[in-house]
Design an enzyme around this catalytic site. Structure first.
Site, PDB file in Angstrom:
ATOM      1  CB  SER A 179      -0.914   0.002   1.210  1.00  0.00           C
ATOM      2  OG  SER A 179      -0.172   0.223   2.368  1.00  0.00           O
ATOM      3  CG  HIS A 211       0.595  13.305   0.914  1.00  0.00           C
ATOM      4  ND1 HIS A 211      -0.743  13.470   0.658  1.00  0.00           N
ATOM      5  CD2 HIS A 211       0.665  12.365   1.887  1.00  0.00           C
ATOM      6  CE1 HIS A 211      -1.448  12.673   1.456  1.00  0.00           C
ATOM      7  NE2 HIS A 211      -0.617  11.986   2.216  1.00  0.00           N
ATOM      8  CG  HIS A 213      -4.590   4.959  -1.746  1.00  0.00           C
ATOM      9  ND1 HIS A 213      -5.733   4.290  -2.136  1.00  0.00           N
ATOM     10  CD2 HIS A 213      -4.048   4.235  -0.743  1.00  0.00           C
ATOM     11  CE1 HIS A 213      -5.876   3.212  -1.386  1.00  0.00           C
ATOM     12  NE2 HIS A 213      -4.878   3.142  -0.534  1.00  0.00           N
ATOM     13  CG  ASN A 256      -4.404  -1.621  -0.092  1.00  0.00           C
ATOM     14  OD1 ASN A 256      -5.555  -1.879   0.247  1.00  0.00           O
ATOM     15  ND2 ASN A 256      -3.377  -2.373   0.268  1.00  0.00           N
ATOM     16  NE  ARG A 275      -7.957  -4.932   0.799  1.00  0.00           N
ATOM     17  CZ  ARG A 275      -8.463  -3.723   0.697  1.00  0.00           C
ATOM     18  NH1 ARG A 275      -7.701  -2.656   0.791  1.00  0.00           N
ATOM     19  NH2 ARG A 275      -9.758  -3.551   0.518  1.00  0.00           N
ATOM     20  CG  ASN A 313      -2.526  -5.219  18.540  1.00  0.00           C
ATOM     21  OD1 ASN A 313      -2.963  -4.132  18.922  1.00  0.00           O
ATOM     22  ND2 ASN A 313      -2.857  -6.365  19.100  1.00  0.00           N
ATOM     23  NE  ARG A 326       7.542   0.130  12.353  1.00  0.00           N
ATOM     24  CZ  ARG A 326       8.018   1.111  11.570  1.00  0.00           C
ATOM     25  NH1 ARG A 326       7.455   1.356  10.414  1.00  0.00           N
ATOM     26  NH2 ARG A 326       9.066   1.830  11.948  1.00  0.00           N
TER      27      ARG A 326
END
Lengths: 345, 345
Positions: B110, B114, B124, B126, B128, B297, B299
């Site tokens: 992802s 800017h 952008h 992404n 997955r 959880n 990063r």
């Protein structure tokens, strides 16, 4: 024949809202907005609040007041709103299932104020009142977010809140201080938002102190240990909220006055803008008031006026060891017993 | 004896992941990260990506690459991650209940970048891939967010995406373009995030195009009208994702090169910083990737590297009528048929 025990026991009537509850509370909330705006304009010395009145399609409206480019405030807003509708949003119904299927009424005042000087802390206050079918409750709180922090300011702030709470019940401050530390917590950063204050929700005619979602939290455990208080009447709780709201100016203004002329440079300004990012993260990811507003088609500009005027994000920022910035992280972004802080610590 | 009809029909085996699916896809995702970073460093001309490798306690990890203070980019990140764990978070399980009680595996890349120049758009991407017990799926997309917009750029971007999609199925682009308009939508602002692109999720061995949450949406209606496609094999979908990811540089870099040297002043810079606030609002309030990361959880620094380096909020900002800023709102922040845009419109 009246039994002896009844003489000092409030009647059941005292545990439901009086017929004029909505008028009384919304008038009070507006008055508080007026008093606080007047006090903050005095503090600022340069700018005045600009007012916008707005209506909500589904019912109700509010008045939003914003101050900008002031002598003290870079940007801030003090909002009053009074809204009603067919059904509370799911996030609240989960906590108060008795309200399901009932129309709701909600009124409150909320404010977030961002000073320009990085030595002066951001302040937030919100008090609110709900009625929905068989249930009613008060909620809200106040919390302080310093950038370059002073322990004496945190202690002063908490002692002022404790004094106000203690007039009503000795267990209010300790329980609501823990609840505040728990509520204004950024899980993904493992930081409190600032030095906390008090926070509570769902305070009604029952005796339970903690009514939050996390029943394994420290605040919940504390409340269980204390046990149920005697049931609080509607008038008692209204009077408690009133004293809380009126303690805003004495709790904040002396800190602002002490810090407003401290000299600062680019380093302090950059760190302030960076830390303001946490305020944005908290308000958009966790804050119940923001989520309630967006879920109930509130006025977006009034809800998001809490966001700071200028914000910075920096990948993997770490404060230098032993710097003032590190001190914020090491001491002030963790729950602390500020009331018992000693100057020679 | 093999029936005639079976010769061109993939076996059931083709609709489940091959034994080496995880290795192949995670290697592919890393390769895409490499290729894109190399291409973007060439575009930037000044700065290089800095890499951080990280591990996730519950299983997996990733490599985060950030570019800062470049010739073209003010800040941007390109992330690769591969994570696994006991259970998918509730928001995904709601959409894929078959995954309940199963361990999951997820890998993806992802990026959000800017640029400094307000005439150059934020981008952008992404893509997955998930496996969880009996289910597997691909998802992702790409979308473009201009500040001072150009219709020819939006048209070029969409035409490039359509060309890529059309190689795989004529219904991919129209369905996934609608889904993108629907997904990258800020309800509380009644604005699209930018000029869109393509977005899809839960693409598996079944024939259904739309698998999003809102079954009354335009994208859902379109998918229903089209009906089910022939079932897609795992290899087909992997090849589709691969082509999508490889079209990133050709779809974006020519736009960047065209706009990077446009002169601008404070007015354009201020408006860019203001509009970046919408990017923050979208990512923290709505974005599924951000929420997935925070819920599992992930990063934090890698998840929130999508946030812009400097952002402004302004209470009740309104563009002046007939200004370039008003043009953004009136034309570009609403779904448009960019592929069929005509220069003389």
């Amino acid at each position: 024949m009246t039994k002896v025990a009844d003489i000092n026991t409030p009647s059941e009537q005292a545990f439901i809202p009086p017929a004029d509850s909505r008028t009384r509370i919304s008038q009070f909330m507006k008055q508080i907005q007026d008093e606080i705006c007047t006090g903050l304009e005095e503090l600022d010395g340069v700018s005045k609040f600009q007012e916008d009145n707005w209506q909500r399609e589904e019912g109700g409206g509010g008045r939003t007041r914003v101050i900008r480019d002031g002598g003290y405030f870079e940007q801030g807003g003090v909002n009053f709103s009074e809204v009603w509708g067919k059904q509370l949003p799911p996030t609240i119904l989960k906590q108060r299932p008795e309200a399901e299927g009932h129309e709701f009424y909600a009124t409150g005042t909320s404010m977030v104020l961002h000073p320009r000087n990085p030595y002066a802390p951001t302040i937030h206050l919100n008090y609110r009142y709900f009625e929905a079918g068989p249930v009613w409750w008060f909620g809200g709180g106040i919390d302080l977010t310093p950038y370059y922090p002073f322990a004496e300011d945190a202690a002063y702030f908490h002692r002022t809140l404790k004094e106000t709470c203690d007039k009503h019940h000795a267990e209010y401050y300790p329980a609501f201080k823990l609840w505040c530390d728990e509520y204004f917590y950024l899980k993904h950063r493992q930081e409190t938002r600032g030095v906390g204050g008090i926070f509570f929700d769902y305070q009604d005619g029952q005796g339970q102190l903690y009514r939050g979602p996390d029943l394994n939290s420290i605040a919940a455990e504390y409340s269980q240990k204390v046990g149920d208080l005697p049931r609080r009447t509607w008038e008692e709780l209204f009077s408690f909220i009133g004293d809380c709201a009126r303690s805003f100016l004495p709790a904040y203004v002396p800190i602002a006055q002490k810090r407003q002329n401290t000299e600062y440079g680019d380093r302090e300004r950059n760190f302030q803008l960076y830390r303001r990012g946490r305020y944005v993260e908290f308000n958009l990811v966790y804050d119940r008031g923001t989520i309630f507003g967006l879920q109930t088609n509130g006025r977006t500009e009034s809800i998001l006026m809490s966001l700071p005027p200028l914000v910075r994000w920096e990948y993997c920022y770490q404060p230098e060891p032993n710097s003032p910035e590190a001190q914020l992280y090491n001491t002030f972004l963790k729950p602390q017993d500020w009331v018992n802080w000693q100057e020679n610590n």
